[in-house]
Write a protein that holds these residues in place. Structure first.
Motif, PDB file in Angstrom:
ATOM      1  N   SER A 128      52.050  63.149  69.648  1.00  0.00           N
ATOM      2  CA  SER A 128      51.536  63.158  68.280  1.00  0.00           C
ATOM      3  C   SER A 128      50.163  62.486  68.250  1.00  0.00           C
ATOM      4  N   TRP A 129      49.432  62.730  67.179  1.00  0.00           N
ATOM      5  CA  TRP A 129      48.142  62.050  67.019  1.00  0.00           C
ATOM      6  C   TRP A 129      48.344  60.542  66.925  1.00  0.00           C
ATOM      7  N   ASP A 130      49.350  60.111  66.199  1.00  0.00           N
ATOM      8  CA  ASP A 130      49.585  58.664  66.090  1.00  0.00           C
ATOM      9  C   ASP A 130      49.888  58.062  67.456  1.00  0.00           C
ATOM     10  N   GLU A 131      50.714  58.754  68.246  1.00  0.00           N
ATOM     11  CA  GLU A 131      51.034  58.256  69.580  1.00  0.00           C
ATOM     12  C   GLU A 131      49.768  58.149  70.440  1.00  0.00           C
ATOM     13  N   ALA A 132      48.900  59.163  70.347  1.00  0.00           N
ATOM     14  CA  ALA A 132      47.668  59.135  71.131  1.00  0.00           C
ATOM     15  C   ALA A 132      46.772  57.976  70.700  1.00  0.00           C
ATOM     16  N   PHE A 133      46.559  57.825  69.397  1.00  0.00           N
ATOM     17  CA  PHE A 133      45.662  56.759  68.919  1.00  0.00           C
ATOM     18  C   PHE A 133      46.215  55.377  69.263  1.00  0.00           C
ATOM     19  N   VAL A 134      47.510  55.180  69.067  1.00  0.00           N
ATOM     20  CA  VAL A 134      48.111  53.869  69.377  1.00  0.00           C
ATOM     21  C   VAL A 134      47.986  53.570  70.863  1.00  0.00           C
ATOM     22  N   GLY A 135      48.255  54.562  71.703  1.00  0.00           N
ATOM     23  CA  GLY A 135      48.161  54.349  73.146  1.00  0.00           C
ATOM     24  C   GLY A 135      46.736  54.058  73.590  1.00  0.00           C
ATOM     25  N   ILE A 136      45.767  54.793  73.041  1.00  0.00           N
ATOM     26  CA  ILE A 136      44.357  54.562  73.401  1.00  0.00           C
ATOM     27  C   ILE A 136      43.922  53.180  72.927  1.00  0.00           C
ATOM     28  N   GLY A 137      44.264  52.847  71.685  1.00  0.00           N
ATOM     29  CA  GLY A 137      43.882  51.538  71.157  1.00  0.00           C
ATOM     30  C   GLY A 137      44.467  50.391  71.970  1.00  0.00           C
ATOM     31  N   ALA A 138      45.727  50.531  72.364  1.00  0.00           N
ATOM     32  CA  ALA A 138      46.369  49.479  73.164  1.00  0.00           C
ATOM     33  C   ALA A 138      45.680  49.315  74.507  1.00  0.00           C
ATOM     34  N   ALA A 554      37.156  62.624  62.616  1.00  0.00           N
ATOM     35  CA  ALA A 554      38.506  62.083  62.392  1.00  0.00           C
ATOM     36  C   ALA A 554      39.075  61.478  63.672  1.00  0.00           C
ATOM     37  N   ILE A 555      38.775  62.073  64.824  1.00  0.00           N
ATOM     38  CA  ILE A 555      39.300  61.548  66.092  1.00  0.00           C
ATOM     39  C   ILE A 555      38.637  60.222  66.437  1.00  0.00           C
ATOM     40  N   VAL A 556      37.325  60.159  66.296  1.00  0.00           N
ATOM     41  CA  VAL A 556      36.611  58.898  66.569  1.00  0.00           C
ATOM     42  C   VAL A 556      37.116  57.808  65.640  1.00  0.00           C
ATOM     43  N   ALA A 557      37.264  58.139  64.347  1.00  0.00           N
ATOM     44  CA  ALA A 557      37.759  57.152  63.385  1.00  0.00           C
ATOM     45  C   ALA A 557      39.195  56.742  63.709  1.00  0.00           C
ATOM     46  N   GLY A 558      40.028  57.695  64.148  1.00  0.00           N
ATOM     47  CA  GLY A 558      41.405  57.371  64.488  1.00  0.00           C
ATOM     48  C   GLY A 558      41.494  56.416  65.665  1.00  0.00           C
ATOM     49  N   ILE A 559      40.664  56.631  66.685  1.00  0.00           N
ATOM     50  CA  ILE A 559      40.633  55.709  67.828  1.00  0.00           C
ATOM     51  C   ILE A 559      40.179  54.329  67.381  1.00  0.00           C
ATOM     52  N   ALA A 560      39.125  54.299  66.537  1.00  0.00           N
ATOM     53  CA  ALA A 560      38.585  53.014  66.089  1.00  0.00           C
ATOM     54  C   ALA A 560      39.611  52.241  65.261  1.00  0.00           C
ATOM     55  N   LYS A 561      40.289  52.908  64.342  1.00  0.00           N
ATOM     56  CA  LYS A 561      41.287  52.232  63.501  1.00  0.00           C
ATOM     57  C   LYS A 561      42.415  51.641  64.343  1.00  0.00           C
ATOM     58  N   ALA A 562      42.770  52.358  65.420  1.00  0.00           N
ATOM     59  CA  ALA A 562      43.867  51.873  66.266  1.00  0.00           C
ATOM     60  C   ALA A 562      43.422  50.764  67.214  1.00  0.00           C
ATOM     61  N   THR A 563      42.118  50.586  67.349  1.00  0.00           N
ATOM     62  CA  THR A 563      41.587  49.603  68.301  1.00  0.00           C
ATOM     63  C   THR A 563      41.186  48.303  67.627  1.00  0.00           C
ATOM     64  N   PHE A 564      40.582  48.386  66.414  1.00  0.00           N
ATOM     65  CA  PHE A 564      40.001  47.217  65.772  1.00  0.00           C
ATOM     66  C   PHE A 564      40.872  46.718  64.616  1.00  0.00           C
ATOM     67  N   PRO A 565      40.821  45.443  64.337  1.00  0.00           N
ATOM     68  CA  PRO A 565      41.484  44.940  63.130  1.00  0.00           C
ATOM     69  C   PRO A 565      40.733  45.406  61.889  1.00  0.00           C
ATOM     70  N   PRO A 566      41.374  45.392  60.740  1.00  0.00           N
ATOM     71  CA  PRO A 566      40.687  45.809  59.509  1.00  0.00           C
ATOM     72  C   PRO A 566      39.433  44.963  59.260  1.00  0.00           C
TER      73      PRO A 566
END
Length: 761
Positions: A128-138, A554-566
């Motif tokens: 899923s997109w969420d799984e990808a973003f969470v994994g990349i961010g981690a 949207a992909i760049v933003a999704g990676i960033a949101k999963a990587t950085f704190p608010p």
């Protein structure tokens, strides 16, 4: 001894029915929906879709069909009806796919769903997109920022490029190499030094009033076919084109305009080049030196008459520095040395100088044949020297015109995709987004490759492109690639780079520029910068290839949101909902260049972001345009030796960068295979080689490393003696990573030292 073979030299003109047939072949193969034809009709027009192929300018008053053969191929290639689904990857291991040809990989069609690499099965599997973003961010949070590279293909538009640069700097690194590192970085470095601007000074309208065009190392018939229209019109009104190129390219010899019914029906082509001089690879410095030497002689003769001076001494006094050293070098360089290094005769260079002498307005056009050498920066400097002599920079109808490749490769640099912190307004970004940007120089392409070999690069994120296939020494690079902890690929289609992965790897499918990009606030538009520093808006209207696709923004933003704190100023959701907000950010960061950005982005012909050098405002160390004094006459880094050739890597007519549309190189008369070694027929006789004989090409850089490309069929071709030709990227294993321009580190792929090895029968 081998029997002499006739050199292949295709005489059919560029354009014409061959161009129509080339487009039709891709149309029938890709089978896009009928709506794709509407995209072609909107292509490169105000309020329409901007081509994803080259960066040639978009006119204010476009033709009915403002697309070329390769532009149409690019559009149809993306709008294919073929789909590369997770089922394809379930049927093939990554190891198996590594043995597939590049062409076959991309012909699987559009990627449809996000995928992650599963080491246990050696396959990409659905996620899923969420799984990808969470994994990349981690993964990113576990890595040191300077161990991660954020690469950007020159195809990505300004909006996502700006966000991508921000993401890297929020993360804490300036590791932002892009496509220009491999092609026109030499332009950015050399022009910045001598005229204070890293880009060309011409605009499209200058081709309407120029009297002479000096053309170096660029092939418009294949790489920017829409350029052939202003070239044809210039020749018709009396402009003379003087071409310097080792390869006699039909796009600069003869042209039939596919939009001219009379030419199409009669077959009567326009003869383009007044002089076509097949200079040795890297011999441009010597050739320009010879032209300048004869200009000095002609000018001295004119000083004894009432004829106007060729050299604009008033311009030199007011606007230039360091002329005296250059003048001394020209005067003391012998014709013997010039002829030897240029591979041209004195008479040929004097004929070119005579064209310059009679012209009121001169434009110098060039491509990677000038920049991709060890001393490419000196070649660019010499070309600027030639223009400065007559005051041919900073006025209408004249100037320097580098022809860029990918559609937004120049624009990405404009909005912050750069490993060089001094080129980015970091202090302004710090206040704008409430963070402390990294100040250390980041990695360009060569440094990133060196880091991969050394094991210090642990993560690689790729916004488009085919990095592993495009770089030099890529067999060594592929072997080192798997040591990384993380690789992320954002793409429309499968390519070889995606199969060379780190321990964790994600393949994220994105929308094509021609597709409708619907976000929370409605359909979105993007923008890009052409070779003439004009900004153009683009809006896609085609239905996406899959409902699972996301935009690059949207992909760049999704990676960033999963990587950085608010963070209150990092508004990823709002920026994704409305790209106009991203353009507002760009305008704030670059107010002089992007004033009223959102209002002007769909202006006919684009809006001009400006260029101080065009107004003779020289942002150089001396405050003036600078003459350079060359230290070499040949731009190649390894000289001649018995048995050594210099390899020119080339693109075919059925290709754009690493994307292979087919196996026809129509404009060179070559069909069916890309594993060819093009040779001068006299060189074949000397080496005892026969047409069709299969040989290996061995690296001869003298560094002790073994580099080879095998299985090449010897093909007689019209090339200067001492050089050979072969296709990119197949020849990339022969280019040493260290063999690059001294100043810019652009790989020197147009003069690679090699030897021919016969295959034992």
């Amino acid at each position: 001894m081998a029997k002499k073979a006739d050199a292949v030299q295709h005489e059919a003109p560029a354009g014409g029915w061959g161009s129509v047939a080339g487009m039709a072949k891709v149309l029938f193969r890709e089978k896009p929906t009928p709506a794709a034809l509407g995209t072609l009709l909107d292509q490169n027009k105000a309020g329409g879709f901007m081509c994803t192929s080259c960066a040639w300018g978009k006119p204010k008053h476009p033709h009915a069909f403002e697309f070329c053969e390769n532009g149409a191929k690019s559009t149809l290639w993306e709008l294919t009806s073929d789909r590369c689904t997770p089922d394809f990857f379930a049927a093939h291991t990554v190891t198996d796919l590594l043995n597939w040809p590049d062409y076959d990989l991309e012909m699987q069609g559009r990627l449809t769903e996000p995928l992650r690499y599963d080491g246990a099965t050696d396959r990409y599997v659905r996620c899923s997109w969420d799984e990808a973003f969470v994994g990349i961010g981690a993964s990113l949070r576990c890595l040191e920022p300077d161990s991660v590279v954020f690469y950007a293909s020159g195809k990505s538009a300004l909006e996502q490029s700006y966000l991508y640069g921000l993401t890297a700097r929020f993360y804490g690194t300036n590791n932002l190499p892009d496509s220009s590192n491999m092609c026109h970085e030499t332009t950015s470095v050399a022009l910045k030094k001598v005229i204070g601007s890293p880009v060309g000074t011409c605009v499209l309208e200058d081709f309407e009033t120029c009297d002479a065009i000096f053309y170096f190392g660029q092939n418009p018939g294949t790489n920017s076919p829409r350029f052939l229209h202003p070239l044809q019109e210039a020749v018709k009104r009396g402009c003379k084109i003087v071409t310097f190129n080792p390869v006699r390219e039909q796009g600069l010899v003869r042209f039939i305009n596919p939009q001219n019914p009379l030419q199409m029906l009669s077959g009567q082509a326009t003869e383009l080049s007044h002089l076509y001089l097949q200079v040795r690879p890297g011999g441009d410095i010597a050739a320009i030196m010879g032209v300048c030497k004869h200009i000095f002689a002609l000018d001295a003769a004119r000083s004894l008459t009432t004829q106007a001076s060729i050299i604009d001494r008033a311009f030199l006094a007011e606007h230039t520095s360091e002329y005296a050293a250059f003048e001394r070098t020209v005067e003391t360089t012998s014709w013997t040395d010039i002829e030897r290094e240029a591979g041209l005769t004195r008479a040929q260079l004097e004929a070119a100088a005579a064209v310059y002498a009679e012209a009121k307005n001169v434009i110098a056009v060039y491509g990677m044949g000038l920049t991709q050498h060890v001393h490419g920066s000196q070649s660019v400097g010499m070309l600027v020297n030639l223009l400065l002599l007559g005051g041919h920079i900073g006025r209408p109808g004249a100037g320097v015109c580098p022809v860029r490749g990918h559609s937004n490769v120049q624009g990405q640099r404009t909005v912050g995709i750069s490993e060089k912190p001094e080129l980015v307004p970091l202090d302004l970004l710090a206040g704008q987004f409430d963070f402390e940007p990294p100040r250390e120089k980041g990695m360009g392409t060569v440094e990133a490759c060196e880091g991969l070999l050394a094991g210090t690069v642990k993560g690689f994120i790729s916004l488009g492109g085919n990095f592993v296939r495009a770089i030099p020494d890529h067999e060594r690079m592929e072997a080192a690639w798997a040591r990384q902890e993380l690789t992320v690929y954002i793409a429309t289609k499968l390519n070889r780079s995606h199969l060379v992965h780190g321990r964790a790897s994600y393949l994220l499918p994105c929308l094509a520029r021609s597709e409708d990009d619907v976000q929370a606030d409605g359909s979105q538009s993007v923008s890009m910068e052409d070779s003439f520093s004009h900004i153009h808006g683009s809006i896609g209207k085609r239905s996406p290839a899959s409902t699972s696709l996301r935009s690059e923004v949207a992909i760049v933003a999704g990676i960033a949101k999963a990587t950085f704190p608010p963070h209150p100023k990092w508004q990823w959701d709002a920026w994704t909902a409305d790209y106009g907000r991203i353009r507002d950010l760009i305008e704030t960061t670059y107010p002089d260049q992007f004033k009223d950005y959102n209002r002007r982005m769909f202006d006919a012909g684009g809006f001009y972001r400006g260029n101080p050098a065009r107004k003779r405002d020289w942002k150089t160390e001396t405050g003036k345009a600078r003459f350079t004094d060359p230290t070499v006459l040949s731009a190649v880094g390894v000289g001649d030796a018995p048995g050594r050739y210099h390899l020119i890597t080339m693109r075919s007519n059925d290709q754009f960068n690493t994307t292979i549309y087919g196996h026809s190189d129509r404009l060179r008369g070559l069909e069916g295979s890309r594993m060819l070694l093009l040779m001068n027929p006299d060189d074949m006789i000397r080496d005892g080689l026969k047409q069709g004989e299969v040989v290996a090409l061995m690296g001869d850089a003298g560094d002790g490393a073994t580099r080879a490309v095998e299985g090449l069929a010897v093909t007689p071709f019209n090339l200067p003696s001492g050089c050979v030709g072969g296709y990119y990227p197949e020849m990339n294993p022969l280019v040493p990573l260290w063999y690059h321009d001294v100043e810019s580190k652009t790989p020197a792929a147009k003069g690679v030292p090699v030897r021919i090895q016969k295959i034992a029968r």
